[in-house]
Design an enzyme around this catalytic site. Structure first.
Site, PDB file in Angstrom:
ATOM      1  N   GLY A 164       5.839  -1.965  25.294  1.00 48.30           N
ATOM      2  CA  GLY A 164       6.094  -3.086  26.195  1.00 48.30           C
ATOM      3  C   GLY A 164       7.262  -3.955  25.768  1.00 48.30           C
ATOM      4  CD  GLU A 200      13.869   6.084  23.281  1.00 40.44           C
ATOM      5  OE1 GLU A 200      14.237   5.085  23.944  1.00 40.44           O
ATOM      6  OE2 GLU A 200      12.834   6.717  23.533  1.00 40.44           O
ATOM      7  CD  GLU A 275      11.419   6.465  39.588  1.00 40.08           C
ATOM      8  OE1 GLU A 275      11.374   5.815  40.641  1.00 40.08           O
ATOM      9  OE2 GLU A 275      11.019   6.008  38.493  1.00 40.08           O
ATOM     10  CD  GLU A 289       7.640   6.517  36.318  1.00 41.60           C
ATOM     11  OE1 GLU A 289       6.486   6.722  35.922  1.00 41.60           O
ATOM     12  OE2 GLU A 289       8.034   5.420  36.734  1.00 41.60           O
ATOM     13  CG  ASN A 291       7.608   7.493  41.108  1.00 42.15           C
ATOM     14  OD1 ASN A 291       6.849   7.054  40.246  1.00 42.15           O
ATOM     15  ND2 ASN A 291       8.820   7.025  41.283  1.00 42.15           N
ATOM     16  NE  ARG A 293       4.195   6.036  44.210  1.00 43.28           N
ATOM     17  CZ  ARG A 293       5.407   5.516  44.140  1.00 43.28           C
ATOM     18  NH1 ARG A 293       6.250   5.656  45.144  1.00 43.28           N
ATOM     19  NH2 ARG A 293       5.828   4.868  43.079  1.00 43.28           N
TER      20      ARG A 293
END
Lengths: 454, 169
Positions: A164, A200, A275, A289, A291, A293
Site C-alpha cells: 500500500g 523495482e 492493463e 493486471e 480485468n 469483465r
C-alpha cells in the site's frame, strides 16, 4: 444453447446498455433492482423488473444469494454481471455454473487466479509477458548497486513485507542509493518487523494503456485494439480514448500480442481487458493486471472497430463459439470518452447526488451518450456517482477532440454538480491536445478550480 | 401507528427548519418524501409497470402551509386477486424485507404459521422467506388480527411486496 432470458445483475448506464443489446438480439431481460432504482430507465426497458432489496448495495446488488435466487426464480438461463458490484467475484460465476445459469464472463477459476495480483503476475511471466523489472531480496548495499545498474535508474526499494505504498524508497542515482539503503532496511524492520528489501525499476513518466480482448475459453483470443486511459485521478480513470496514438505503432502491436498471448495461455473466456503500464522514456510496457469483465470504457473500442462488444459477450457465453478472425477487426478513426460523474471537481470531487432538473445532452455526427439519466432523474446517493459517458468519434484525434469540445459545451445538465467542467478543461489543455501527459499529470496540476475552466 | 405519526411530524418540522429542498427517508418499509417543490414526485412516480400498485400500509399524509409533503408507502406488486379487493385504510401491511420465496409453513406438510382471523403479536412469526436455501422468518411487526394472506405458498416475492394485512383494531 441460445440465451432466451437474461438476468441483468447491475444498475445505471451499464444495465441500460446490456438491455439494449439483448433486445436487439431478441433476448428477454429481467433486471434486478434495489428499491431506489425501481423507477429507473433500465427498469422501464427490461422485459421484467424485480425488486431485490432496499437501497444499500449490500442488501441488493452485492448480495450474491439474492441475485442468483432472483435469476432462478424468474426463469433466466443467463446472467450478465456488468462491471463493478459482483462482476469480478468468483463466487457469482461459480454459483451460476452450479445452478445451470450461463454466466456472461470468465470461469470462476480464471477470475480467481487473475484477481490476485501475484497470481496475475505469475500467469504473465508464464506466458512470457513482461512485468515491471525487479529483483528478489537484496541483502547488501553492494547487491543493491549491482541490481540498480542492471535495472537502470531511477529505482525504487520496497519492503518485502510492506504494501500500500508504505516502506518505499526511490533512488535517482547511485549516490542516493548509498544514502538511503541502510535507512530503508531499518525502516522496513521498524515498520514491518522484517528488514528485507527488493527493488523495482521506477517508471517516471507512465501512461496507462490497455488491450480489449475476447476469448472463447479454449485458447482462441481476438483483440479489439488498445485504449489509452492516462487521464486519472487517484487511480480513477476520467477520460479514455482509442487508439493510443502516443504509443508508437510497433509498440502497440507488441502490446496486442502480449495481451493475446497472456489471455490465450489462461484459456480466457468472454470479454476482458489486459492493463499495462507504458514507460514513455523507454518505449516499453509492463503488465499490471487483467480485468475479467466488460469495462466502463468499452465504448471507445466499439466506436473504433464498429463491433458491439456486449453482443459478442452474449454470443460467446451462449456457446456459439468465437466466429471472428483477427483480420476482420479494423480500427478506424479515433474515439474519446469522458465520464460524467455527479461530483464537484472544484470541491475535491465531493459526491453531488440530487435531481437533474434540466437535461439536454448534445447530439450530432459521431456523438454517443451511454446513460440512464434523463430530465427529472434523481441521482441516488447510494451508488457510484456516474451519470453517463459521452463518447465522441472523429476521423482522427484532432477531429474527435474538436467534436468533443463542442459536445461538452452543448451539454445542458442542471442539478447535481458534475465533472463536465473538468472534462472541458482537460480537453482544451495544450498538454492533452499535444498528448504529452502522464498518469500523474492531472494530480500534478493541483486542485481543480472551475474558474480555471477554459 | 401513534409513534410513527409523531415521528413523521418531527421529521417534517426538521425539514422545515433545514433549508433543504428535498428529503427522502425510509424506515421499516414506510417511505417519506418531502419537497419544497409542489410538483415534485418521488422517483417521478414511475413504479414497476409489471404489477398494479396496491395501497399498502397506512398512508400518512403530512402537509403544512409551507411544505408540500406526502408519505409514499412501499409500493409493492401483489397477486391480482388481492389487488382487486379493497383494503380498509387502518389495515397494516406486512411486507417482504427482500426478494425470496414465500413459505407459509415452517416445513412442508406442517400447518401454516398464521391463518386469516388469527391474533398475532408484533413478535409472531408469520412466514419464511427463502433465498438460495437460506431461510429467514418474517415477523408480524404489529399486533392485531390477520385479515388477508396476499401471496400463494412457494411464490417468489419482491422486496416491499405485501405479504399479509393485519387489522390492529
Amino acid at each position: 444453447m441460445p440465451i432466451k432470458r437474461l438476468f441483468v445483475a447491475n444498475r445505471g448506464e451499464i444495465a441500460v446498455r446490456i438491455i439494449r443489446t439483448a433486445k436487439a438480439l431478441g433476448i428477454e431481460t429481467v433486471l434486478g433492482v434495489s428499491a431506489a432504482d425501481r423507477g429507473s430507465l433500465g427498469a422501464e426497458m427490461a422485459s421484467r423488473t424485480v425488486v431485490l432489496g432496499p437501497a444499500p448495495s449490500a442488501k441488493s446488488y452485492l448480495d450474491v444469494n439474492l441475485i442468483v435466487h432472483a435469476a432462478k426464480a424468474t426463469g433466466c438461463d443467463a446472467l450478465h454481471p456488468g462491471y463493478g458490484f459482483l462482476s469480478e467475484k468468483p463466487v457469482l460465476s461459480k454459483m451460476c455454473a452450479e445452478e445451470g445459469i450461463i454466466f456472461v464472463g470468465p470461469r470462476a477459476e480464471t477470475i480467481e487466479s487473475l484477481g490476485d495480483k501475484l497470481g496475475g503476475r505469475a500467469m504473465a511471466r508464464a506466458a512470457g509477458v513482461q512485468t515491471v523489472p525487479g529483483t528478489d531480496h537484496i541483502a547488501t548495499l553492494e547487491d543493491a548497486k549491482q541490481a540498480a545498474s542492471q535495472l537502470g535508474y531511477p529505482v525504487v526499494m520496497k519492503a518485502s513485507a510492506g504494501g500500500g505504498g508504505r516502506g518505499m524508497f526511490k533512488a535517482e542515482d547511485e549516490a542516493a542509493l548509498d544514502a538511503s539503503f541502510e535507512r530503508a532496511s531499518r525502516e522496513a524492520l521498524a515498520a514491518f518487523g522484517d528488514s528485507r528489501l527488493y527493488m523495482e525499476r521506477f517508471v517516471t513518466r507512465a501512461r496507462h494503456v490497455e488491450v480489449q480482448i475476447l476469448g472463447d475459453g479454449e485458447g482462441k483470443v481476438i483483440h479489439f485494439g488498445e485504449r489509452d486511459c492516462t487521464v486519472q485521478r487517484r487511480y480513477q480513470k476520467l477520460i479514455e480514448e482509442a487508439p493510443a496514438t502516443a504509443v508508437p505503432e510497433a509498440t502497440r502491436r507488441r502490446l496486442h500480442d502480449a495481451a493475446v498471448r497472456l489471455t490465450s495461455h489462461a484459456r480466457y473466456r468472454n470479454a476482458g481487458t489486459v492493463e499495462f503500464l507504458y514507460d514513455v522514456d523507454r518505449d516499453d510496457f509492463y503488465f499490471i493486471e487483467v480485468n475479467s469483465r466488460i469495462q466502463v470504457e468499452h465504448p471507445v473500442s466499439e466506436e473504433t472497430t464498429g463491433e458491439d462488444l456486449i453482443a459478442w459477450q452474449l454470443r460467446v457465453a451462449a456457446g456459439e463459439g468465437l466466429h471472428l478472425e483477427q483480420e476482420q477487426i479494423k480500427v478506424t478513426g479515433h474515439a474519446i470518452e469522458i465520464r460524467v460523474n455527479a461530483e464537484d471537481p472544484s470541491n475535491d470531487y465531493a459526491p453531488s447526488p440530487g435531481r437533474i432538473t434540466d437535461w439536454a445532452p448534445p447530439t450530432g455526427v459521431g456523438i454517443r451518450l451511454d446513460t440512464h439519466a434523463r430530465a427529472g432523474y434523481l441521482v441516488p446517493p447510494f451508488y457510484d456517482s456516474m451519470i453517463g459517458k459521452l463518447i465522441v468519434r472523429g476521423a482522427d484525434r484532432a477531429e474527435a477532440l474538436d467534436r468533443l469540445q463542442a459536445a461538452i459545451a452543448e451539454f445542458r445538465l442542471v442539478g447535481p454538480k458534475t465533472t463536465l467542467p473538468l472534462a472541458a478543461f482537460v480537453v482544451a489543455h495544450p498538454d492533452f491536445r499535444a498528448n504529452r501527459i502522464t498518469t500523474r499529470w492531472l494530480e500534478d496540476l493541483g486542485p481543480f478550480n472551475a474558474a480555471r475552466e477554459v | 401507528m401513534k409513534g410513527k405519526t409523531e415521528d413523521i411530524a418531527t421529521l417534517v418540522e426538521l425539514f422545515r427548519s433545514s433549508g433543504w429542498d428535498e428529503m427522502h427517508v425510509e424506515i421499516d418499509g414506510v417511505q417519506l418524501f418531502l419537497s419544497t417543490d409542489p410538483n415534485a414526485r418521488l422517483d417521478d412516480g414511475s413504479l414497476p409497470r409489471s404489477a398494479p400498485e396496491v395501497r399498502a400500509a397506512p398512508v400518512v399524509a403530512a402537509s403544512t402551509a409551507t411544505v408540500s409533503a406526502a408519505a409514499v408507502s412501499a409500493a409493492a406488486p401483489a397477486p391480482a386477486a388481492a389487488a382487486a379487493q379493497e383494503v380498509p385504510a387502518h389495515w397494516i401491511a406486512v411486507s417482504a424485507p427482500n426478494l425470496g420465496t414465500f413459505y407459509r409453513s415452517p416445513k412442508p406438510g406442517a400447518p401454516p404459521f398464521v391463518e386469516v382471523g388469527m391474533r398475532v403479536e408484533a413478535a409472531t412469526d408469520v412466514c419464511l422467506l427463502e433465498v438460495m436455501k437460506l431461510f429467514t422468518t418474517v415477523k408480524a411487526g404489529h399486533g392485531g388480527t390477520v385479515r388477508r394472506v396476499c401471496v400463494n405458498d412457494a411464490d417468489m416475492v419482491e422486496h416491499g411486496q405485501t405479504l399479509f394485512y393485519i387489522d390492529p383494531s
